[in-house]
Design a protein around this motif. Structure first.
Motif, PDB file in Angstrom:
ATOM      1  N   VAL A  25       0.820  -1.207   0.000  1.00 59.04           N
ATOM      2  CA  VAL A  25       0.000   0.000   0.000  1.00 59.04           C
ATOM      3  C   VAL A  25       0.861   1.266   0.000  1.00 59.04           C
ATOM      4  O   VAL A  25       0.557   2.240  -0.698  1.00 59.04           O
ATOM      5  CB  VAL A  25      -0.943  -0.012   1.219  1.00 59.04           C
ATOM      6  N   LEU A  26       1.931   1.251   0.780  1.00 63.19           N
ATOM      7  CA  LEU A  26       2.728   2.476   0.975  1.00 63.19           C
ATOM      8  C   LEU A  26       4.104   2.389   0.328  1.00 63.19           C
ATOM      9  O   LEU A  26       5.026   3.082   0.761  1.00 63.19           O
ATOM     10  CB  LEU A  26       2.886   2.750   2.480  1.00 63.19           C
ATOM     11  N   GLY A  27       4.255   1.563  -0.714  1.00 61.65           N
ATOM     12  CA  GLY A  27       5.571   1.347  -1.306  1.00 61.65           C
ATOM     13  C   GLY A  27       6.255   2.625  -1.754  1.00 61.65           C
ATOM     14  O   GLY A  27       7.404   2.896  -1.405  1.00 61.65           O
ATOM     15  N   ASP A  28       5.539   3.480  -2.511  1.00 59.61           N
ATOM     16  CA  ASP A  28       6.145   4.710  -3.019  1.00 59.61           C
ATOM     17  C   ASP A  28       6.413   5.708  -1.904  1.00 59.61           C
ATOM     18  O   ASP A  28       7.413   6.430  -1.931  1.00 59.61           O
ATOM     19  CB  ASP A  28       5.231   5.333  -4.075  1.00 59.61           C
ATOM     20  N   VAL A  29       5.526   5.759  -0.920  1.00 56.80           N
ATOM     21  CA  VAL A  29       5.726   6.681   0.189  1.00 56.80           C
ATOM     22  C   VAL A  29       6.928   6.264   1.024  1.00 56.80           C
ATOM     23  O   VAL A  29       7.675   7.106   1.543  1.00 56.80           O
ATOM     24  CB  VAL A  29       4.457   6.745   1.063  1.00 56.80           C
ATOM     25  N   LEU A  30       7.144   4.959   1.150  1.00 54.80           N
ATOM     26  CA  LEU A  30       8.247   4.451   1.958  1.00 54.80           C
ATOM     27  C   LEU A  30       9.598   4.555   1.264  1.00 54.80           C
ATOM     28  O   LEU A  30      10.632   4.344   1.910  1.00 54.80           O
ATOM     29  CB  LEU A  30       7.992   2.979   2.318  1.00 54.80           C
ATOM     30  N   LEU A  31       9.606   4.880  -0.034  1.00 52.45           N
ATOM     31  CA  LEU A  31      10.851   4.853  -0.795  1.00 52.45           C
ATOM     32  C   LEU A  31      11.957   5.705  -0.182  1.00 52.45           C
ATOM     33  O   LEU A  31      13.081   5.216   0.010  1.00 52.45           O
ATOM     34  CB  LEU A  31      10.576   5.266  -2.241  1.00 52.45           C
ATOM     35  N   PRO A  32      11.729   6.995   0.143  1.00 49.83           N
ATOM     36  CA  PRO A  32      12.834   7.770   0.735  1.00 49.83           C
ATOM     37  C   PRO A  32      13.263   7.246   2.091  1.00 49.83           C
ATOM     38  O   PRO A  32      14.446   7.345   2.447  1.00 49.83           O
ATOM     39  CB  PRO A  32      12.252   9.187   0.840  1.00 49.83           C
ATOM     40  N   PHE A  33      12.328   6.658   2.860  1.00 41.78           N
ATOM     41  CA  PHE A  33      12.684   6.120   4.175  1.00 41.78           C
ATOM     42  C   PHE A  33      13.506   4.835   4.039  1.00 41.78           C
ATOM     43  O   PHE A  33      14.481   4.629   4.771  1.00 41.78           O
ATOM     44  CB  PHE A  33      11.415   5.864   4.989  1.00 41.78           C
ATOM     45  N   VAL A  34      13.124   3.983   3.095  1.00 39.09           N
ATOM     46  CA  VAL A  34      13.896   2.766   2.855  1.00 39.09           C
ATOM     47  C   VAL A  34      15.284   3.110   2.319  1.00 39.09           C
ATOM     48  O   VAL A  34      16.298   2.526   2.730  1.00 39.09           O
ATOM     49  CB  VAL A  34      13.149   1.842   1.868  1.00 39.09           C
ATOM     50  N   THR A  35      15.342   4.093   1.410  1.00 39.32           N
ATOM     51  CA  THR A  35      16.637   4.517   0.875  1.00 39.32           C
ATOM     52  C   THR A  35      17.508   5.111   1.971  1.00 39.32           C
ATOM     53  O   THR A  35      18.715   4.824   2.047  1.00 39.32           O
ATOM     54  CB  THR A  35      16.430   5.552  -0.246  1.00 39.32           C
ATOM     55  N   GLY A  36      16.921   5.930   2.827  1.00 39.71           N
ATOM     56  CA  GLY A  36      17.677   6.498   3.944  1.00 39.71           C
ATOM     57  C   GLY A  36      18.175   5.428   4.896  1.00 39.71           C
ATOM     58  O   GLY A  36      19.316   5.493   5.382  1.00 39.71           O
ATOM     59  N   SER A 146       9.700   9.251  -8.518  1.00 37.39           N
ATOM     60  CA  SER A 146       9.134  10.550  -8.173  1.00 37.39           C
ATOM     61  C   SER A 146       7.634  10.612  -8.381  1.00 37.39           C
ATOM     62  O   SER A 146       7.085  11.698  -8.549  1.00 37.39           O
ATOM     63  CB  SER A 146       9.805  11.640  -9.022  1.00 37.39           C
ATOM     64  N   GLY A 147       6.946   9.479  -8.400  1.00 33.83           N
ATOM     65  CA  GLY A 147       5.525   9.495  -8.669  1.00 33.83           C
ATOM     66  C   GLY A 147       4.719  10.075  -7.538  1.00 33.83           C
ATOM     67  O   GLY A 147       3.826  10.887  -7.761  1.00 33.83           O
ATOM     68  N   VAL A 148       4.983   9.645  -6.305  1.00 34.17           N
ATOM     69  CA  VAL A 148       4.198  10.112  -5.167  1.00 34.17           C
ATOM     70  C   VAL A 148       4.863  11.306  -4.499  1.00 34.17           C
ATOM     71  O   VAL A 148       4.223  12.290  -4.168  1.00 34.17           O
ATOM     72  CB  VAL A 148       3.996   8.964  -4.152  1.00 34.17           C
ATOM     73  N   VAL A 149       6.137  11.221  -4.259  1.00 32.44           N
ATOM     74  CA  VAL A 149       6.866  12.348  -3.684  1.00 32.44           C
ATOM     75  C   VAL A 149       7.715  12.958  -4.771  1.00 32.44           C
ATOM     76  O   VAL A 149       8.278  12.258  -5.595  1.00 32.44           O
ATOM     77  CB  VAL A 149       7.724  11.879  -2.497  1.00 32.44           C
ATOM     78  N   SER A 150       7.829  14.252  -4.797  1.00 34.04           N
ATOM     79  CA  SER A 150       8.603  14.937  -5.825  1.00 34.04           C
ATOM     80  C   SER A 150      10.082  14.657  -5.619  1.00 34.04           C
ATOM     81  O   SER A 150      10.514  14.189  -4.553  1.00 34.04           O
ATOM     82  CB  SER A 150       8.350  16.445  -5.779  1.00 34.04           C
ATOM     83  N   VAL A 151      10.881  14.963  -6.631  1.00 31.08           N
ATOM     84  CA  VAL A 151      12.321  14.736  -6.541  1.00 31.08           C
ATOM     85  C   VAL A 151      12.918  15.569  -5.414  1.00 31.08           C
ATOM     86  O   VAL A 151      13.786  15.107  -4.670  1.00 31.08           O
ATOM     87  CB  VAL A 151      12.993  15.090  -7.884  1.00 31.08           C
ATOM     88  N   LEU A 152      12.435  16.776  -5.259  1.00 26.39           N
ATOM     89  CA  LEU A 152      12.966  17.636  -4.204  1.00 26.39           C
ATOM     90  C   LEU A 152      12.696  17.051  -2.827  1.00 26.39           C
ATOM     91  O   LEU A 152      13.586  17.001  -1.966  1.00 26.39           O
ATOM     92  CB  LEU A 152      12.358  19.031  -4.317  1.00 26.39           C
ATOM     93  N   PHE A 154      12.103  13.919  -2.116  1.00 23.53           N
ATOM     94  CA  PHE A 154      12.905  12.696  -1.997  1.00 23.53           C
ATOM     95  C   PHE A 154      14.336  13.024  -1.594  1.00 23.53           C
ATOM     96  O   PHE A 154      14.916  12.381  -0.713  1.00 23.53           O
ATOM     97  CB  PHE A 154      12.879  11.942  -3.323  1.00 23.53           C
ATOM     98  N   MET A 155      14.916  14.038  -2.230  1.00 24.88           N
ATOM     99  CA  MET A 155      16.313  14.392  -1.957  1.00 24.88           C
ATOM    100  C   MET A 155      16.484  15.028  -0.586  1.00 24.88           C
ATOM    101  O   MET A 155      17.585  15.014  -0.031  1.00 24.88           O
ATOM    102  CB  MET A 155      16.827  15.327  -3.049  1.00 24.88           C
ATOM    103  N   VAL A 156      15.408  15.573  -0.029  1.00 22.62           N
ATOM    104  CA  VAL A 156      15.492  16.160   1.308  1.00 22.62           C
ATOM    105  C   VAL A 156      15.264  15.095   2.375  1.00 22.62           C
ATOM    106  O   VAL A 156      16.006  15.007   3.363  1.00 22.62           O
ATOM    107  CB  VAL A 156      14.473  17.310   1.457  1.00 22.62           C
ATOM    108  N   ILE A 157      14.222  14.266   2.198  1.00 22.52           N
ATOM    109  CA  ILE A 157      13.864  13.287   3.224  1.00 22.52           C
ATOM    110  C   ILE A 157      14.938  12.220   3.377  1.00 22.52           C
ATOM    111  O   ILE A 157      15.292  11.824   4.504  1.00 22.52           O
ATOM    112  CB  ILE A 157      12.501  12.646   2.891  1.00 22.52           C
ATOM    113  N   THR A 158      15.486  11.733   2.268  1.00 27.58           N
ATOM    114  CA  THR A 158      16.436  10.614   2.333  1.00 27.58           C
ATOM    115  C   THR A 158      17.647  10.930   3.202  1.00 27.58           C
ATOM    116  O   THR A 158      17.967  10.156   4.115  1.00 27.58           O
ATOM    117  CB  THR A 158      16.866  10.213   0.906  1.00 27.58           C
ATOM    118  N   PRO A 159      18.381  12.039   2.977  1.00 32.14           N
ATOM    119  CA  PRO A 159      19.526  12.296   3.860  1.00 32.14           C
ATOM    120  C   PRO A 159      19.141  12.586   5.300  1.00 32.14           C
ATOM    121  O   PRO A 159      19.893  12.260   6.224  1.00 32.14           O
ATOM    122  CB  PRO A 159      20.217  13.511   3.208  1.00 32.14           C
TER     123      PRO A 159
END
Length: 361
Positions: A25-36, A146-152, A154-159
């Motif tokens: 359900v939350l795969g795209d939303v979890l992407l920056p958190f999983v990457t981080g 970048s489908g659910v969260v924008s690139v910006l 994503f680049m802020v949340i991940t680090p």
């Protein structure tokens, strides 16, 4: 009161299904958190070494995160645009390349006139498919990021996620250990240690190997003067994450382009072949044994299946967690096999004992 094994299995099964449902359900939303989290796991050994050397953990995390961000920015400014430009140019040039290949084959093998038309149609169709699908594939991969969260975002949340996880890593590990069921805590700790060694040995080691191979292939092919050499070299190195796949795909692309570009100059074509031969020697005999190690038992077929299956089910996020889950499942399967081999279900029954006088009827 001890919980029965059947009830324990039910709890674990419900937890696994719940994890899969959340990921679905939350795969795209979890992407920056999983990457981080992946970045934090990758950098934690370096933070630990700096901490043992006397630096405060907060300072160690800050230095490493700033260094990583600087490397990413440098790559984004210098390398990534060139790679993307060459990849797009390659998709546009592919039809012409395949048409020249068809002309070369028919000119040098006149006895193949019977299959000339079928060969030409196949190559033209293949070229058009590459042209049409190449850009669509790149756009699809980019949209999945970048489908659910924008690139910006994503680049802020991940680090930020990586920074705070690195800062609190000891407390996170201790908190997870405190939640383990006391009855099975020693076994779970042992399995977690094996999983950590497997993931660390493969992921950290293989990422390092991929970066070294990407730099080697891109530099060597560029020095030879191969067109699209930067893009082919980077792709060949990065997809070496799955053993042999990178060398096969990169070698086929590079040698095909070399035949088209350097026909009549066998020295240049031979140089491209030698580059990939040296790359395989480096990977198989030096880089993988020294960096990855021989103790990581993660079969390439199992790894390829895991990446394909989780990528299809859960998108790009599934591909990120495919390798850790594949390593974890491998450790659990080996543990289950060891338990089975030590059980009475597998062991041969011992010789029948003679009955005592009192036991006989």
């Amino acid at each position: 009161m001890a919980m029965s094994s059947d009830l324990q299995w039910r709890y674990w099964a419900v937890a696994a299904l719940g994890f899969a449902a959340v990921l679905w359900v939350l795969g795209d939303v979890l992407l920056p958190f999983v990457t981080g989290a992946a970045i934090a796991y990758f950098l934690n050994p370096l933070v630990t070494k700096l901490t043992l050397a006397g630096l405060p953990r907060a300072l160690s995390v800050t230095v490493l995160m700033l260094a990583m961000i600087g490397i990413v920015i440098l790559a984004g400014l210098l390398v990534i645009p060139s790679v993307i430009a060459q990849a797009v140019q390659f998709t546009q040039t592919a039809p012409d390349l395949l048409e020249r290949l068809q002309q070369f084959v028919t000119a040098r093998f006149p006895n193949m006139q019977g299959v000339e038309e079928a060969l030409q149609n196949s190559l033209v169709a293949m070229g058009e498919t590459i042209r049409e699908r190449g850009a669509a594939l790149a756009q699809g991969v980019w949209r999945s990021v970048s489908g659910v969260v924008s690139v910006l975002i994503f680049m802020v949340i991940t680090p930020v996620v990586a920074f705070y996880l690195l800062l609190d890593w000891p407390r996170v590990v201790k908190g997870a250990d405190d939640l383990l069921p006391r009855q099975h805590a020693p076994v779970i700790r042992d399995l977690a240690g094996q999983i950590d060694r497997s993931i660390a040995g493969f992921v950290r080691g293989q990422v390092t190997v991929c970066l070294i191979l990407a730099a080697y292939y891109a530099t060597a092919l560029g020095l030879v003067g191969l067109q699209f050499g930067l893009a082919i070299g980077v792709v060949a190195g990065l997809i070496s994450f799955v053993p042999y796949i990178g060398a096969i795909i990169g070698g086929v692309l590079a040698i095909g382009v070399a035949l088209w570009q350097f026909w009549g100059a066998p020295g240049s074509i031979g140089a491209v072949v030698v580059i990939f031969a040296i790359g395989q020697i480096l990977e198989g005999n030096i880089l993988v044994p020294r960096i990855v190690g021989n103790s990581v038992r993660l079969h390439p077929v199992w790894l390829l299946f895991a990446i394909s299956a989780f990528g299809m089910l859960f998108g790009f996020t599934g591909m990120l967690i495919a390798v850790p889950l594949a390593a974890s499942v491998g450790v659990l399967v080996r543990f289950g096999l060891s338990q089975y081999l030590a059980s009475s279900l597998y062991q041969a029954p011992g010789p029948a004992q003679p009955l005592n006088e009192d036991d006989r009827l």
